[in-house]
Design a protein around this motif. Structure first.
Motif, short mmCIF file in Angstrom:
data_model
loop_
_atom_site.label_atom_id
_atom_site.label_comp_id
_atom_site.label_asym_id
_atom_site.label_seq_id
_atom_site.Cartn_x
_atom_site.Cartn_y
_atom_site.Cartn_z
N SER A 59 0.83 -1.21 0.00
CA SER A 59 0.00 0.00 0.00
C SER A 59 0.86 1.26 0.00
CB SER A 59 -0.93 -0.01 1.21
OG SER A 59 -1.80 -1.12 1.18
N ILE A 60 1.97 1.23 0.73
CA ILE A 60 2.90 2.36 0.74
C ILE A 60 3.47 2.57 -0.66
CG2 ILE A 60 5.16 3.13 1.57
CD1 ILE A 60 4.42 1.70 4.26
N LYS A 61 3.83 1.48 -1.33
CA LYS A 61 4.36 1.57 -2.70
C LYS A 61 3.31 2.19 -3.63
CE LYS A 61 6.31 -1.29 -6.40
NZ LYS A 61 6.68 -2.67 -6.80
N LEU A 62 2.06 1.78 -3.46
CA LEU A 62 0.97 2.32 -4.28
C LEU A 62 0.80 3.82 -4.04
CD1 LEU A 62 -1.50 2.12 -6.09
CD2 LEU A 62 -2.79 1.23 -4.15
N ALA A 63 0.83 4.23 -2.77
CA ALA A 63 0.70 5.65 -2.44
C ALA A 63 1.84 6.46 -3.05
CB ALA A 63 0.68 5.83 -0.92
N SER A 64 3.03 5.90 -3.03
CA SER A 64 4.19 6.59 -3.60
C SER A 64 4.04 6.76 -5.11
CB SER A 64 5.47 5.81 -3.28
OG SER A 64 6.59 6.42 -3.85
N ILE A 65 3.58 5.72 -5.79
CA ILE A 65 3.40 5.78 -7.24
C ILE A 65 2.35 6.82 -7.63
CG2 ILE A 65 2.41 4.44 -9.17
CD1 ILE A 65 3.97 2.03 -8.08
N LEU A 66 1.31 6.95 -6.79
CA LEU A 66 0.24 7.91 -7.08
C LEU A 66 0.53 9.30 -6.50
CD1 LEU A 66 -2.93 5.67 -6.58
CD2 LEU A 66 -1.91 6.44 -8.72
N ASP A 67 1.73 9.49 -5.96
CA ASP A 67 2.13 10.77 -5.37
C ASP A 67 1.19 11.20 -4.24
OD1 ASP A 67 4.43 11.19 -6.85
OD2 ASP A 67 3.34 12.13 -8.50
N SER A 68 0.65 10.24 -3.53
CA SER A 68 -0.23 10.56 -2.40
C SER A 68 0.60 10.91 -1.18
CB SER A 68 -1.13 9.36 -2.06
OG SER A 68 -1.86 9.61 -0.88
N PRO A 69 0.30 12.04 -0.52
CA PRO A 69 1.08 12.41 0.66
C PRO A 69 0.77 11.55 1.88
CG PRO A 69 -0.69 13.99 0.31
CD PRO A 69 -0.71 13.06 -0.88
N ILE A 70 -0.44 10.93 1.90
CA ILE A 70 -0.81 10.15 3.08
C ILE A 70 -1.38 8.78 2.70
CG2 ILE A 70 -1.21 12.17 4.55
CD1 ILE A 70 -4.18 11.83 4.14
N LEU A 71 -1.20 7.83 3.62
CA LEU A 71 -1.78 6.50 3.51
C LEU A 71 -2.66 6.27 4.73
CD1 LEU A 71 -1.85 3.68 2.06
CD2 LEU A 71 -0.04 2.99 3.67
N VAL A 72 -3.93 5.97 4.49
CA VAL A 72 -4.87 5.69 5.57
C VAL A 72 -4.66 4.25 6.02
CG1 VAL A 72 -7.30 5.58 6.24
CG2 VAL A 72 -6.53 7.30 4.58
N VAL A 73 -4.36 4.05 7.30
CA VAL A 73 -4.15 2.70 7.82
C VAL A 73 -5.09 2.44 8.99
CG1 VAL A 73 -1.73 2.55 7.11
CG2 VAL A 73 -2.29 3.49 9.36
N HIS A 74 -5.45 1.17 9.14
CA HIS A 74 -6.15 0.74 10.34
C HIS A 74 -5.10 0.21 11.33
CE1 HIS A 74 -10.19 0.08 8.02
NE2 HIS A 74 -9.76 1.33 7.98
N SER A 75 -5.52 -0.25 12.47
CA SER A 75 -4.57 -0.67 13.49
C SER A 75 -3.85 -1.97 13.14
CB SER A 75 -5.30 -0.87 14.83
OG SER A 75 -6.21 -1.97 14.73
N TYR A 76 -4.41 -2.75 12.21
CA TYR A 76 -3.89 -4.06 11.81
C TYR A 76 -4.01 -5.11 12.92
CZ TYR A 76 -1.80 -2.10 7.57
OH TYR A 76 -1.59 -1.48 6.35
N VAL A 77 -4.63 -4.79 14.05
CA VAL A 77 -4.72 -5.76 15.14
C VAL A 77 -6.18 -6.03 15.49
CG1 VAL A 77 -4.51 -3.99 16.96
CG2 VAL A 77 -3.88 -6.37 17.46
N SER A 78 -6.48 -7.30 15.76
CA SER A 78 -7.84 -7.72 16.08
C SER A 78 -8.25 -7.26 17.47
CB SER A 78 -7.93 -9.25 16.00
OG SER A 78 -9.15 -9.72 16.55
N LYS A 79 -9.53 -6.97 17.63
CA LYS A 79 -10.05 -6.60 18.94
C LYS A 79 -10.00 -7.80 19.90
CE LYS A 79 -14.90 -7.55 17.77
NZ LYS A 79 -16.24 -6.97 17.59
N GLU A 80 -9.81 -9.01 19.36
CA GLU A 80 -9.76 -10.21 20.19
C GLU A 80 -8.41 -10.40 20.88
OE1 GLU A 80 -10.96 -13.65 17.95
OE2 GLU A 80 -12.69 -12.61 17.07
#
Length: 257
Positions: free
Chosen positions: A85-106
């Motif tokens: 996703s970071i690579k994709l943002a870089s290719i599209l010249d996006s200044p920001i990448l929206v991320v979730h926490s990547y961790v389960s509530k469990e």
């Protein structure tokens, strides 16, 4: 504050239409959601950049791919999604990448810290090298991930601060709030770089509720300069998107008078 649209709403359309439809609807800025991408080959990623330029669009943000990790054996897969996703943002010249926490509530508190620390230590390094800023999104109360309210977002942010020596900025999703006062508390406690706007279930808001108009006025007074990103679920009719855009633009004009 400028208007943008998430391409999530177009994710069941062709790749080309994910760029042509925002232009047709009169948008200049997009938040690209990679759900429409069929594969991750380099030629596909560079095709996205060509489509962006062809339609004279600006990618103000990219939404990360990912899932919610329940055990340590899954963290490498999560890192792979994040770095792609970071690579994709870089290719599209996006200044920001929206991320979730990547961790389960469990996951329990100890496991949460291990998972978040491992994943984000990798992603933070990659994002710095790519010149892309990670912005943590608050999750829906119905989400399977951790980070569903101010308390949980603060905990995740604190873990990240131990890694990076700074707090990650936020993408504030207004449809994920339990009540509107939470929005003000997020603005007061975090640096917000992107705002998602829609109804509670990612439908258009027409007309714009008074409480949303008041919050947009507050953002203007605070001199918020980031994107106000319309984020709607897939297959919302183009006519309804256009009506929602028109309503927000009307509110913005009233605020600026």
């Amino acid at each position: 504050m400028f208007l943008s649209i998430s391409t999530w709403v177009f994710s069941n359309y062709s790749l080309e239409e994910n760029f042509s439809l925002p232009k047709k609807l009169g948008f200049k800025h997009i938040e690209f959601n990679p759900l429409c991408v069929e594969n991750e080959a380099d030629e596909s990623l560079h095709k996205l950049r060509r489509l962006l330029l062809k339609n004279d669009l600006v990618c103000s943000s990219v939404h990360s791919a990912g899932f919610y990790v329940k055990k340590l054996s899954e963290v490498e897969k999560a890192v792979y999604y994040g770095e792609a996703s970071i690579k994709l943002a870089s290719i599209l010249d996006s200044p920001i990448l929206v991320v979730h926490s990547y961790v389960s509530k469990e996951a329990n508190k100890e496991l949460r810290k291990k998972i978040v620390s491992f994943i984000f230590s990798k992603l933070y390094k990659s994002s710095k090298e790519a010149g892309v800023e990670l912005t943590l999104e608050n999750l829906s109360p119905r989400s399977k991930g951790y980070g569903r309210n101010l308390k949980e977002v603060t905990e995740v942010s604190q873990i990240l601060k131990e890694i990076t020596n700074k707090r990650l900025s936020l993408t504030l999703d207004m449809s994920h709030l339990s009540e509107i006062n939470e929005a003000y508390r997020y603005i007061e406690n975090f640096e917000v770089k992107n705002i998602h706007v829609s109804s509670k279930f990612h439908e258009p808001l027409t007309p714009i509720p008074e409480e949303i108009e008041s919050f947009l006025r507050y953002l203007s007074e605070k001199r918020y300069e980031g994107p106000l990103t319309i984020e709607l679920k897939p297959n919302v009719e183009l006519k309804r998107i256009a009506e929602f855009k028109k309503e927000i633009e009307k509110v913005k004009r009233i605020i600026n008078e």
